[in-house]
Design a protein around this motif. Structure first.
Motif, PDB file in Angstrom:
ATOM      1  N   CYS A  39      38.674  22.712  74.803  1.00  0.00           N
ATOM      2  CA  CYS A  39      38.579  24.123  74.445  1.00  0.00           C
ATOM      3  C   CYS A  39      38.370  24.961  75.708  1.00  0.00           C
ATOM      4  O   CYS A  39      37.509  24.650  76.529  1.00  0.00           O
ATOM      5  CB  CYS A  39      37.414  24.321  73.488  1.00  0.00           C
ATOM      6  SG  CYS A  39      37.370  25.942  72.740  1.00  0.00           S
ATOM      7  N   SER A  45      38.848  30.191  69.094  1.00  0.00           N
ATOM      8  CA  SER A  45      38.240  29.071  68.381  1.00  0.00           C
ATOM      9  C   SER A  45      38.663  27.781  69.068  1.00  0.00           C
ATOM     10  O   SER A  45      39.646  27.749  69.789  1.00  0.00           O
ATOM     11  CB  SER A  45      38.631  29.061  66.904  1.00  0.00           C
ATOM     12  OG  SER A  45      39.993  28.786  66.763  1.00  0.00           O
ATOM     13  N   SER A 121      39.805  26.592  59.197  1.00  0.00           N
ATOM     14  CA  SER A 121      38.948  27.235  60.191  1.00  0.00           C
ATOM     15  C   SER A 121      37.513  27.090  59.708  1.00  0.00           C
ATOM     16  O   SER A 121      37.239  27.263  58.513  1.00  0.00           O
ATOM     17  CB  SER A 121      39.297  28.711  60.343  1.00  0.00           C
ATOM     18  OG  SER A 121      40.528  28.852  60.992  1.00  0.00           O
ATOM     19  N   PRO A 123      33.284  27.786  60.999  1.00  0.00           N
ATOM     20  CA  PRO A 123      32.199  28.032  61.947  1.00  0.00           C
ATOM     21  C   PRO A 123      31.363  26.755  62.073  1.00  0.00           C
ATOM     22  O   PRO A 123      31.097  26.084  61.075  1.00  0.00           O
ATOM     23  CB  PRO A 123      31.386  29.152  61.295  1.00  0.00           C
ATOM     24  CG  PRO A 123      32.303  29.754  60.282  1.00  0.00           C
ATOM     25  CD  PRO A 123      33.186  28.636  59.826  1.00  0.00           C
ATOM     26  N   GLN A 142      33.269  28.927  66.849  1.00  0.00           N
ATOM     27  CA  GLN A 142      34.295  28.950  65.819  1.00  0.00           C
ATOM     28  C   GLN A 142      35.229  27.764  66.074  1.00  0.00           C
ATOM     29  O   GLN A 142      35.685  27.569  67.195  1.00  0.00           O
ATOM     30  CB  GLN A 142      35.089  30.258  65.859  1.00  0.00           C
ATOM     31  CG  GLN A 142      36.123  30.381  64.766  1.00  0.00           C
ATOM     32  CD  GLN A 142      35.520  30.343  63.370  1.00  0.00           C
ATOM     33  OE1 GLN A 142      34.486  30.901  63.089  1.00  0.00           O
ATOM     34  NE2 GLN A 142      36.189  29.650  62.469  1.00  0.00           N
ATOM     35  N   ARG A 144      38.524  25.071  64.512  1.00  0.00           N
ATOM     36  CA  ARG A 144      39.670  24.911  63.626  1.00  0.00           C
ATOM     37  C   ARG A 144      40.013  23.444  63.560  1.00  0.00           C
ATOM     38  O   ARG A 144      40.212  22.805  64.604  1.00  0.00           O
ATOM     39  CB  ARG A 144      40.890  25.630  64.205  1.00  0.00           C
ATOM     40  CG  ARG A 144      41.216  26.908  63.606  1.00  0.00           C
ATOM     41  CD  ARG A 144      42.488  27.520  64.130  1.00  0.00           C
ATOM     42  NE  ARG A 144      43.009  26.924  65.346  1.00  0.00           N
ATOM     43  CZ  ARG A 144      44.110  27.325  65.956  1.00  0.00           C
ATOM     44  NH1 ARG A 144      44.794  28.314  65.463  1.00  0.00           N
ATOM     45  NH2 ARG A 144      44.528  26.750  67.046  1.00  0.00           N
TER      46      ARG A 144
END
Length: 146
Positions: A39, A45, A121, A123, A142, A144
């Motif tokens: 990430c 996200s 998706s 949280p 966040q 996914r």
């Protein structure tokens, strides 16, 4: 000189991969950085690819002595927090518990993303709790599942 240049380059790479997060109530520790898989810092996200293992690395500094830590990782699905992981965090924290006040530590979590998980998706909230159940660290990102 080469060693200094390498150290500077390495620190830039580590910072570039740090993820933005919302601190949701860290009390006895300060979060220094968070790296989640591949990430990037500017991602809205983080993608969790089904059938893979995602590695989360949390660097933190203690404000008091920590004798034990438990990890609680949850995802908010349809308004309900659903547990994904609940482990003894001391097993994957360096240095190992007990951790003295003012010490920098690193917690690592390997999270298997099942192929059976739906594409969604979600949280994600992760907490490191001390022996009294108080949040040493708490962060939300966040995610996914893809």
């Amino acid at each position: 000189m080469k060693l200094v240049c390498f150290a500077v380059l390495l620190s830039v790479v580590v910072v570039a991969n740090a993820v933005q997060y919302l601190d949701c109530g860290s009390k006895s520790c300060n979060i220094d950085s968070l790296v989640v898989g591949n990430c990037s810092v500017d991602a809205q996200s983080c993608d969790f690819v089904r059938g893979t293992t995602v590695i989360m690395t949390l660097k933190f500094t203690t404000n008091k002595e920590i004798s034990s830590l438990n990890n609680a990782l949850e995802g908010n699905i349809g308004g309900t927090w659903v547990p994904f992981s609940n482990t003894n965090a001391c097993d994957t924290t360096t240095p190992k518990c007990p951790i003295q006040s003012g010490v920098s530590a690193t917690f690592t979590l390997k999270l298997s993303i099942s192929k059976l998980y739906p594409t969604i998706s979600v949280p994600i909230k992760a907490e490191l709790k001390d022996k009294d159940g108080v949040d040493c660290t708490c962060f939300e990102i966040q995610g996914r599942i893809v």
